[in-house]
Motif scaffolding. Structure first.
Motif, PDB file in Angstrom:
ATOM      1  N   THR A 113     -31.185 -41.225  48.906  1.00 33.64           N
ATOM      2  CA  THR A 113     -29.745 -41.315  49.141  1.00 33.64           C
ATOM      3  C   THR A 113     -28.979 -41.272  47.824  1.00 33.64           C
ATOM      4  N   GLY A 114     -27.688 -40.999  47.938  1.00 35.05           N
ATOM      5  CA  GLY A 114     -26.830 -41.014  46.764  1.00 35.05           C
ATOM      6  C   GLY A 114     -26.676 -42.409  46.193  1.00 35.05           C
ATOM      7  N   SER A 115     -26.608 -43.413  47.056  1.00 32.65           N
ATOM      8  CA  SER A 115     -26.471 -44.794  46.572  1.00 32.65           C
ATOM      9  C   SER A 115     -27.663 -45.199  45.715  1.00 32.65           C
ATOM     10  N   GLU A 116     -28.855 -44.800  46.132  1.00 30.70           N
ATOM     11  CA  GLU A 116     -30.043 -45.088  45.326  1.00 30.70           C
ATOM     12  C   GLU A 116     -29.970 -44.384  43.976  1.00 30.70           C
ATOM     13  N   ALA A 121     -29.244 -44.640  38.091  1.00 26.08           N
ATOM     14  CA  ALA A 121     -28.521 -44.157  36.908  1.00 26.08           C
ATOM     15  C   ALA A 121     -27.942 -45.329  36.115  1.00 26.08           C
ATOM     16  N   LEU A 122     -27.392 -46.304  36.809  1.00 26.55           N
ATOM     17  CA  LEU A 122     -26.833 -47.473  36.127  1.00 26.55           C
ATOM     18  C   LEU A 122     -27.924 -48.272  35.423  1.00 26.55           C
ATOM     19  N   ARG A 123     -29.057 -48.387  36.057  1.00 17.83           N
ATOM     20  CA  ARG A 123     -30.179 -49.108  35.433  1.00 17.83           C
ATOM     21  C   ARG A 123     -30.644 -48.385  34.173  1.00 17.83           C
ATOM     22  N   LEU A 124     -30.732 -47.064  34.247  1.00 19.27           N
ATOM     23  CA  LEU A 124     -31.110 -46.285  33.071  1.00 19.27           C
ATOM     24  C   LEU A 124     -30.116 -46.490  31.930  1.00 19.27           C
ATOM     25  N   ALA A 125     -28.830 -46.481  32.264  1.00 19.85           N
ATOM     26  CA  ALA A 125     -27.798 -46.643  31.238  1.00 19.85           C
ATOM     27  C   ALA A 125     -27.890 -48.010  30.576  1.00 19.85           C
ATOM     28  N   ARG A 126     -28.143 -49.040  31.354  1.00 19.57           N
ATOM     29  CA  ARG A 126     -28.263 -50.379  30.775  1.00 19.57           C
ATOM     30  C   ARG A 126     -29.483 -50.460  29.863  1.00 19.57           C
ATOM     31  N   ALA A 127     -30.569 -49.839  30.285  1.00 21.41           N
ATOM     32  CA  ALA A 127     -31.779 -49.861  29.454  1.00 21.41           C
ATOM     33  C   ALA A 127     -31.579 -49.058  28.173  1.00 21.41           C
ATOM     34  N   LEU A 267     -25.604 -38.685  32.234  1.00 22.63           N
ATOM     35  CA  LEU A 267     -26.364 -38.770  33.473  1.00 22.63           C
ATOM     36  C   LEU A 267     -25.479 -38.295  34.615  1.00 22.63           C
ATOM     37  N   CYS A 268     -26.094 -37.815  35.676  1.00 27.66           N
ATOM     38  CA  CYS A 268     -25.315 -37.437  36.853  1.00 27.66           C
ATOM     39  C   CYS A 268     -26.146 -37.639  38.112  1.00 27.66           C
ATOM     40  N   VAL A 283     -30.988 -37.964  40.680  1.00 25.56           N
ATOM     41  CA  VAL A 283     -30.461 -38.576  39.465  1.00 25.56           C
ATOM     42  C   VAL A 283     -31.120 -37.871  38.287  1.00 25.56           C
ATOM     43  N   GLY A 284     -30.325 -37.548  37.281  1.00 20.36           N
ATOM     44  CA  GLY A 284     -30.907 -36.863  36.133  1.00 20.36           C
ATOM     45  C   GLY A 284     -29.926 -36.822  34.984  1.00 20.36           C
TER      46      GLY A 284
END
Length: 439
Positions: A113-116, A121-127, A267-268, A283-284
């Protein structure tokens, strides 16, 4: 005795919490749709409707498109299954197609899903940044997860005193979000670069996420220089820029809206049109950020997991969609633009004769009719100026006349390749009758 619609709805509410499987699907008056094909919906009573809702817009080719469905059937017949061990050939193929198509993709991961996809993406950005704070847009929709469940569409009395260049007081949009998350979310207005800079300058923002065109609230376009300005600010302050293209992606261009804008995010995320209605998210982004999926340092590794990620049925639909767009790009988007322009010309001519203001805003095949005298620049503009009562009355009257726009103010409508000139012309003719009846 035949069960009435009201009785059927009441019966289903006994077993379905909230009455629908996604609460935002609830409509008034209630309808029970049972079938869809091409550009049409049919309800339980056999009434047909020209559909411009398109299930919240994934159906770029129309409902039950034969070319997409045949690809799915072929995948099932081939023995492709949810093997869940290693990388499957169809996963590699769809990844290559996506990376070749979209400027901002070096590597991808698939979700259901898009929500996932947004959550990851947010988790990647925080990391990647070592920071916690996320900036979201007032009126934007980025899924249902905790970090984006704020200030979805604040009421008129709340936004009335908001000042440009400032952030909004937080207003959570759902119960169940831990209070501690308030410390890591900031909300600003779309098209307000000054507000973005003020928040980003604090140096604690991991990610700024937005729909590059706000399509949760119709079609609100970026002002000239806005997306470019966000790119500059995110680079300046070390923030990851995320384009949520779940709605804009592949509906407006093979390369996503980022290809139209000429602005490349870090990211998008994608969904909806990428698989023409089959459940798939993407997500990528930058290779160095996506590499965190398998970082050798466990403290930096960003886990992604999902039993259904890369499911062969959904990937088959996406693969067929992307191949079709790639091989017929000019034809597909040219036809959608032509149909959209035909619709716009007809609707604008009708409302030009009214004694109340309307503004038709369109991006390719996506459009919205606002009951206000100018194209909105953000949610606050809409909340202060759109005549919601007239908006909803118009939508409900159109449904009664056999044209289905989602009956909620400012919701985007979508044209698919299944729509014909006759469908557009009939819609325009019905609109003229409805508008005359409404007065």
């Amino acid at each position: 005795m035949t069960e009435t619609v009201a009785e059927a709805v009441a019966r289903r509410r006994q077993y379905i919490a909230g009455g629908t499987m996604s609460i935002n699907r609830a409509i008034n008056p209630a309808k029970l749709f049972v079938r869809a094909k091409g550009a049409y919906l049919w309800d339980v009573e056999g009434n047909a409707y020209i559909d411009y809702h398109a299930g919240f817009a994934p159906y770029l080719f129309g409902h039950a498109d034969k070319e997409i469905d045949d690809a799915v059937i072929a995948a099932i017949g081939s023995g492709a299954s949810l093997i869940g061990a290693g990388t499957m050939p169809w996963e590699a193929e769809i990844a290559e197609l996506l990376v070749e198509a979209v400027p901002g993709l070096d590597q991808i991961q698939l979700t259901s899903t898009g929500s996932e996809a947004v959550s990851y993406a947010l988790r990647l950005a925080r990391a990647a940044t070592g920071r916690d704070t996320v900036v979201v847009m007032q009126g934007g929709y980025n899924g249902w997860s905790d970090y984006v469940s704020y200030n979805l569409m604040d009421a008129r009395d709340i936004v009335a005193d908001h000042q440009e260049g400032e952030e909004y007081p937080l207003r959570v949009t759902t119960a169940g979000v831990p209070k501690v998350i308030d410390k890591t979310v900031r909300v600003i207005e779309y098209n307000d670069l000054a507000a973005a800079e003020k928040v980003l300058a604090r140096g604690d923002v991991a990610a700024l996420i937005l729909e590059p065109v706000l399509q949760n609230i119709g079609v609100v376009k970026p002002l000239p220089g806005y997306l470019e300005g966000l790119r500059v600010l995110c680079d300046r302050y070390g923030t990851v820029l995320i384009f949520d293209e779940v709605k804009t992606g592949f509906r407006h261009a093979l390369g996503g809206y980022q290809a139209i804008a000429g602005v490349c995010p870090d990211l998008c995320t994608f969904g909806k049109a990428v698989a023409n209605g089959y459940p798939l998210g993407v997500v990528g982004g930058r290779r160095d950020i996506m590499a965190l999926c398998n970082d050798p340092d466990p403290s930096r590794r960003v886990i992604i997991a999902g039993t259904y990620n890369g499911h062969p049925v959904n990937v088959a639909a996406a693969r067929a969609s992307l191949r079709r767009l790639k091989s017929r790009e000019a034809e597909v988007y040219g036809e959608l633009e032509r149909l959209g322009a035909r619709m716009q010309a007809g609707i604008e001519a009708i409302f030009a004769r009214r004694n109340y203001p309307t503004t038709f805003v369109r991006q390719g095949s996506a459009f919205a009719l606002y009951f206000m005298d100018h194209a909105p620049r953000n949610w606050r503009d809409i909340a202060l100026h759109n005549d919601n009562e007239r908006d909803i009355a118009y939508r409900r009257a159109m449904i009664d006349a056999g044209i289905f726009h989602f009956p909620a103010a400012t919701k985007q409508s979508s044209i698919s390749l299944a729509h014909t000139d006759d469908d557009i012309d009939r819609t325009i003719a019905v609109t003229e009758k409805v508008v005359r009846t409404l007065g």
